[in-house]
Design a protein around this motif. Structure first.
Motif, PDB file in Angstrom:
ATOM      1  N   MET A 194       0.828  -1.212   0.000  1.00 27.37           N
ATOM      2  CA  MET A 194       0.000   0.000   0.000  1.00 27.37           C
ATOM      3  C   MET A 194       0.865   1.265   0.000  1.00 27.37           C
ATOM      4  N   ASN A 195       1.948   1.257   0.759  1.00 28.80           N
ATOM      5  CA  ASN A 195       2.852   2.417   0.774  1.00 28.80           C
ATOM      6  C   ASN A 195       3.478   2.639  -0.601  1.00 28.80           C
ATOM      7  N   ASP A 250      -5.242   7.860  -4.253  1.00 28.69           N
ATOM      8  CA  ASP A 250      -6.533   7.382  -4.753  1.00 28.69           C
ATOM      9  C   ASP A 250      -6.435   5.958  -5.292  1.00 28.69           C
ATOM     10  N   ALA A 251      -5.285   5.612  -5.831  1.00 31.56           N
ATOM     11  CA  ALA A 251      -5.103   4.261  -6.368  1.00 31.56           C
ATOM     12  C   ALA A 251      -5.164   3.218  -5.261  1.00 31.56           C
ATOM     13  N   LYS A 252      -4.776   3.597  -4.050  1.00 31.50           N
ATOM     14  CA  LYS A 252      -4.849   2.661  -2.931  1.00 31.50           C
ATOM     15  C   LYS A 252      -6.295   2.273  -2.645  1.00 31.50           C
ATOM     16  N   ILE A 253      -7.182   3.239  -2.645  1.00 35.42           N
ATOM     17  CA  ILE A 253      -8.594   2.963  -2.371  1.00 35.42           C
ATOM     18  C   ILE A 253      -9.168   2.062  -3.461  1.00 35.42           C
ATOM     19  N   GLN A 254      -8.836   2.344  -4.707  1.00 38.45           N
ATOM     20  CA  GLN A 254      -9.319   1.523  -5.811  1.00 38.45           C
ATOM     21  C   GLN A 254      -8.793   0.093  -5.703  1.00 38.45           C
ATOM     22  N   LEU A 255      -7.537  -0.060  -5.308  1.00 41.04           N
ATOM     23  CA  LEU A 255      -6.950  -1.390  -5.160  1.00 41.04           C
ATOM     24  C   LEU A 255      -7.639  -2.172  -4.054  1.00 41.04           C
ATOM     25  N   VAL A 256      -7.887  -1.522  -2.941  1.00 34.55           N
ATOM     26  CA  VAL A 256      -8.571  -2.189  -1.831  1.00 34.55           C
ATOM     27  C   VAL A 256      -9.950  -2.655  -2.284  1.00 34.55           C
TER      28      VAL A 256
END
Length: 81
Positions: free
Chosen positions: A45-46, A55-61
């Motif tokens: 995630m980091n 924003d890409a982290k939220i989409q990945l989750v």
């Protein structure tokens, strides 16, 4: 861990006695442990946050949680209980 607790303290079960329901619990735990959690580990995630964007982290989750629980039998069972 849950298997250890089930065997160590059988008088306080964490899992259902019904084998089909117990299997669904194991299936859900396996999905999280083998396909969702490794992708959502803090180093991953980091890296995504630093190199792609927050924003890409939220989409990945979202994508991986939905994908991980896409098994129709699991979703049907969970939504009916």
């Amino acid at each position: 861990m849950i298997q250890y607790l089930e065997e160590k303290y059988p008088q306080h079960p964490l899992l259902p006695r019904d084998l089909a329901k117990k299997a669904i619990n194991y299936q859900a735990a396996n999905i999280v442990a083998s396909s969702i959690q490794p992708l959502l580990a803090l180093p991953v995630m980091n890296y995504i946050g630093e190199n792609v964007g927050e924003d890409a982290k939220i989409q990945l989750v979202y994508k991986n949680v939905v994908k991980g629980f896409a098994g129709k039998s699991l979703l049907d069972f969970l939504s009916s209980h």
